[in-house]
Design an enzyme around this catalytic site. Structure first.
Site, mmCIF file in Angstrom:
data_model
loop_
_atom_site.group_PDB
_atom_site.id
_atom_site.type_symbol
_atom_site.label_atom_id
_atom_site.label_comp_id
_atom_site.label_asym_id
_atom_site.label_seq_id
_atom_site.Cartn_x
_atom_site.Cartn_y
_atom_site.Cartn_z
ATOM 1 N N ASP A 14 0.840 -1.205 0.000
ATOM 2 C CA ASP A 14 0.000 0.000 0.000
ATOM 3 C C ASP A 14 0.874 1.252 0.000
ATOM 4 O OD1 ASP A 14 0.807 -0.096 2.622
ATOM 5 O OD2 ASP A 14 -1.201 -0.071 3.497
ATOM 6 N N SER A 15 2.199 1.058 0.006
ATOM 7 C CA SER A 15 3.112 2.179 -0.242
ATOM 8 C C SER A 15 2.813 2.809 -1.600
ATOM 9 C CB SER A 15 4.568 1.699 -0.198
ATOM 10 O OG SER A 15 4.759 0.569 -1.025
ATOM 11 N N ASP A 60 -0.884 -6.270 -0.242
ATOM 12 C CA ASP A 60 -1.235 -5.639 1.027
ATOM 13 C C ASP A 60 -2.739 -5.524 1.180
ATOM 14 O OD1 ASP A 60 0.589 -4.924 2.962
ATOM 15 O OD2 ASP A 60 1.242 -3.108 1.926
ATOM 16 N N LYS A 102 -0.875 -9.489 3.052
ATOM 17 C CA LYS A 102 -0.151 -8.950 4.213
ATOM 18 C C LYS A 102 -1.056 -7.978 4.964
ATOM 19 C CE LYS A 102 3.402 -5.852 3.791
ATOM 20 N NZ LYS A 102 2.880 -4.675 4.540
ATOM 21 N N GLU A 143 -1.272 -5.449 8.744
ATOM 22 C CA GLU A 143 -0.483 -4.826 9.813
ATOM 23 C C GLU A 143 -1.121 -5.068 11.185
ATOM 24 O OE1 GLU A 143 0.074 -0.643 9.050
ATOM 25 O OE2 GLU A 143 0.842 -0.997 7.028
ATOM 26 N N GLU A 201 9.348 -3.846 10.294
ATOM 27 C CA GLU A 201 9.714 -2.552 9.709
ATOM 28 C C GLU A 201 10.258 -1.606 10.787
ATOM 29 O OE1 GLU A 201 6.760 -0.827 7.133
ATOM 30 O OE2 GLU A 201 7.902 1.031 6.886
#
Ligand code: KIV
Length: 268
Positions: free
Chosen positions: A49-50, A88, A117, A119, A186
């Site tokens: 999602d960057s 993501d 993925k 978070e 991270e």
């Protein structure tokens, strides 16, 4: 006749961890970059999602939608032959197990992702367990959580004190127990990342987390020196020495495999 391409699977990543062969991962959001990464032997391609920051121009990742990730994963999947594709789950796309499963299924079925993925720590364990029970492979993500941008007040190194480090290690063990099949760490101190990597059976991929993780990931735009403003400490511009995009990706893959990246100057 050229040899058929053998795709990287999750068991391959587990074998690489056991055999202490480093995993090289990078982000891609389109077919052209994904093709270059795949040709260079990148093992894991993350449709992160960057993309909200490097493609869409936001200051953070919170504006990225599930449809955005589906679309970019489709673009990537069209040109990838070998790498394992991780997509993501964007902000607020996994706030209940049922919602998470429906959205993750779209990333796999429509997007072509092999793994998703998400978070967060122990509060995500139920969701991780639910997705695993539906045979969806999950990569957890601890340390700096960009989707918590407003709560954190920006991007900074996490788990610096003993208490926070202890919580992070516990979270990693809980998520593994819940069914996570890989972990991204991270922006945490290298020593903590080394301990988490040693304690877990699942492959651990670091970004700003030191050289002792099982693998490394970077945002591809960062390693090509395309970041706006000041680069974070953990980024190296591989284009400056290599002189071409494919040369830079090749150099990154070699440096990760040979344990030359990250260097001392890139770690916390
Ligand atoms: O979105 C992303 O690119 C990521 C990496 C920074 C690990 O999550």
């Amino acid at each position: 006749m050229t040899d058929p391409v053998v795709a990287v699977t999750l068991p391959d990543l587990f074998r690489m961890k056991q055999e202490q062969r480093k995993i090289a991962a990078l982000t891609a959001y389109d077919a052209s970059f994904a093709g270059i990464l795949d040709q260079a032997g990148v093992d894991v391609i993350l449709v992160g999602d960057s993309l909200g920051m490097v493609i869409q121009g936001y200051a953070h990742t919170l504006g990225v939608t599930l449809q955005d990730i589906v679309y970019h994963t489709q673009c990537v999947a069209r040109s990838v032959r070998r790498a394992l594709i991780v997509a993501d789950m964007p902000f607020m796309s996994y706030h209940s197990p049922q919602q998470a499963a429906e959205n993750a299924a779209r990333l796999v079925q429509q997007g072509g992702a092999h793994m998703v993925k998400l978070e967060g720590g122990r509060r995500r364990a139920e969701i991780v367990g639910f997705l695993s029970a539906q045979n969806i492979s999950v990569c957890a993500h601890l340390g700096l959580l960009p989707q918590s941008f407003h709560q954190l007040g920006g991007f900074s190194v996490q788990a610096r004190d003993e208490h926070a480090a202890h919580i992070l290690l516990e979270d990693a063990l809980i998520l593994q127990e819940a069914g996570a099949r890989a972990l991204v760490l991270e922006c945490i101190p290298a020593q903590l990342a080394a301990e988490v990597t040693a304690r877990l059976a699942i492959p651990v991929i670091g970004i700003g987390a030191g050289a002792d993780c099982d693998g490394q990931v970077l945002v591809t735009h960062d390693l090509l020196g395309m970041a706006q403003g000041r680069s974070p400490r953990f980024v190296k511009n591989f284009l400056a020495e290599a002189g071409s995009v494919s040369g830079a990706i090749d150099a990154y893959v070699r440096a990760v495999r040979e344990g030359r990246f990250p260097g001392r100057e890139h770690v916390f």
